[in-house]
Design a protein around this motif. Structure first.
Motif, PDB file in Angstrom:
ATOM      1  N   GLY A 213      -5.262  49.020 -20.588  1.00  0.00           N
ATOM      2  CA  GLY A 213      -5.792  50.387 -21.161  1.00  0.00           C
ATOM      3  C   GLY A 213      -5.581  49.279 -22.917  1.00  0.00           C
ATOM      4  O   GLY A 213      -5.647  50.172 -23.983  1.00  0.00           O
TER       5      GLY A 213
ATOM      6  N   THR B 267     -12.021  47.038 -24.114  1.00  0.00           N
ATOM      7  CA  THR B 267     -11.173  48.283 -23.969  1.00  0.00           C
ATOM      8  C   THR B 267     -10.963  48.251 -21.922  1.00  0.00           C
ATOM      9  O   THR B 267     -12.074  48.785 -21.373  1.00  0.00           O
ATOM     10  CB  THR B 267     -10.821  49.700 -24.457  1.00  0.00           C
ATOM     11  OG1 THR B 267     -10.636  49.665 -25.621  1.00  0.00           O
ATOM     12  CG2 THR B 267      -9.989  50.042 -23.981  1.00  0.00           C
TER      13      THR B 267
ATOM     14  N   THR C 261      -7.448  56.495 -16.866  1.00  0.00           N
ATOM     15  CA  THR C 261      -6.845  56.696 -18.109  1.00  0.00           C
ATOM     16  C   THR C 261      -6.594  58.139 -18.667  1.00  0.00           C
ATOM     17  O   THR C 261      -8.054  59.260 -17.528  1.00  0.00           O
ATOM     18  CB  THR C 261      -7.361  56.304 -19.693  1.00  0.00           C
ATOM     19  OG1 THR C 261      -8.891  56.776 -19.751  1.00  0.00           O
ATOM     20  CG2 THR C 261      -7.058  54.235 -19.708  1.00  0.00           C
TER      21      THR C 261
ATOM     22  N   VAL D 185     -10.167  49.625 -18.796  1.00  0.00           N
ATOM     23  CA  VAL D 185     -10.344  51.174 -18.485  1.00  0.00           C
ATOM     24  C   VAL D 185     -10.422  50.646 -16.623  1.00  0.00           C
ATOM     25  O   VAL D 185     -10.715  50.152 -16.054  1.00  0.00           O
ATOM     26  CB  VAL D 185     -10.914  51.987 -18.394  1.00  0.00           C
ATOM     27  CG1 VAL D 185     -10.448  52.412 -20.450  1.00  0.00           C
ATOM     28  CG2 VAL D 185     -13.056  51.286 -18.423  1.00  0.00           C
TER      29      VAL D 185
ATOM     30  N   GLU E  58     -14.694  54.653 -15.342  1.00  0.00           N
ATOM     31  CA  GLU E  58     -14.404  55.602 -16.767  1.00  0.00           C
ATOM     32  C   GLU E  58     -15.436  54.230 -17.489  1.00  0.00           C
ATOM     33  O   GLU E  58     -16.292  54.283 -18.495  1.00  0.00           O
ATOM     34  CB  GLU E  58     -13.107  55.096 -18.179  1.00  0.00           C
ATOM     35  CG  GLU E  58     -12.541  55.704 -16.807  1.00  0.00           C
ATOM     36  CD  GLU E  58     -10.995  55.498 -17.151  1.00  0.00           C
ATOM     37  OE1 GLU E  58     -10.417  55.705 -18.523  1.00  0.00           O
ATOM     38  OE2 GLU E  58      -9.894  55.172 -16.518  1.00  0.00           O
ATOM     39  N   SER E  59     -15.818  53.046 -17.211  1.00  0.00           N
ATOM     40  CA  SER E  59     -16.292  51.854 -17.442  1.00  0.00           C
ATOM     41  C   SER E  59     -17.911  51.780 -17.872  1.00  0.00           C
ATOM     42  O   SER E  59     -18.500  52.724 -17.874  1.00  0.00           O
ATOM     43  CB  SER E  59     -16.496  50.413 -16.706  1.00  0.00           C
ATOM     44  OG  SER E  59     -17.764  49.694 -16.999  1.00  0.00           O
TER      45      SER E  59
ATOM     46  N   LEU F  32     -16.187  49.686 -22.898  1.00  0.00           N
ATOM     47  CA  LEU F  32     -15.066  49.767 -21.918  1.00  0.00           C
ATOM     48  C   LEU F  32     -15.209  49.543 -20.764  1.00  0.00           C
ATOM     49  O   LEU F  32     -16.329  49.649 -20.094  1.00  0.00           O
ATOM     50  CB  LEU F  32     -15.071  51.311 -21.832  1.00  0.00           C
ATOM     51  CG  LEU F  32     -15.168  52.595 -22.856  1.00  0.00           C
ATOM     52  CD1 LEU F  32     -14.733  53.957 -22.449  1.00  0.00           C
ATOM     53  CD2 LEU F  32     -13.350  52.207 -23.388  1.00  0.00           C
TER      54      LEU F  32
END
Length: 163
Positions: free
Chosen positions: A88, A105, A7, A107, A111-112, A118
């Motif tokens: 996303g 969310t 993202t 991802v 980004e986790s 996340l």
């Protein structure tokens, strides 16, 4: 090599870290090495060796971040419908046994951060949710065993907080 989806939030986070390493931390560490070098005998100079080790770490991290960014594919989850769970999507789940609710969310792997909700799309939970819709009941094989969830909500929610 396949591109790893990411993202804008994750991409910006990595770019900011890379920029900090290149423009702030590396120059400061080079200066630390120069100062430590001026103290004399390098064999027994702990400051010099610590600064050299720090510089090696910084250079390694710069290479790693550069590679991650080159091999990333920027995905804008706001540009498509979230009628089903997709990359996303923010998903609200209810564990049908414990009745506990959770929001995640989905991802990219870089980004986790499960502590803030996340999760990487590579995780068993995310893979089990992909393509499912609100109201669906799913059984997902997790490392702790099979868990049955009901999907309460699928939506897009912008990731805009600091970790």
């Amino acid at each position: 090599m396949t591109k790893e989806p990411m993202t804008q939030f994750g991409h910006s986070k990595l770019k900011n870290e890379l920029n900090d390493l290149k423009k702030v931390q590396r120059p400061e560490t080079v200066e630390e090495i120069d100062i430590a070098r001026s103290h004399g005998d390098l064999k027994e100079n702990a400051e010099y060796h610590a600064a050299r080790e720090k510089l090696r770490f910084i250079e390694s991290r710069i290479a790693e971040l550069s590679d991650l960014l080159v091999n990333s594919q920027l995905v804008d989850p706001s540009s498509y419908a979230h009628d089903k769970v997709r990359f996303g999507s923010t998903v609200e789940l209810e564990n049908l046994v414990t009745e506990e609710k959770a929001v995640y969310t989905i991802v990219g792997k870089t980004e986790s951060n499960p502590d803030v909700g996340l999760i990487s799309f590579h995780t068993p939970l995310a893979r089990g949710l992909m393509g499912k819709e609100e109201g669906d009941e799913v059984v997902i094989a997790l490392p702790s065993g099979k868990v049955e969830y009901e999907i309460l909500e699928v939506a897009y929610k912008k990731i805009d907080f600091k970790e």
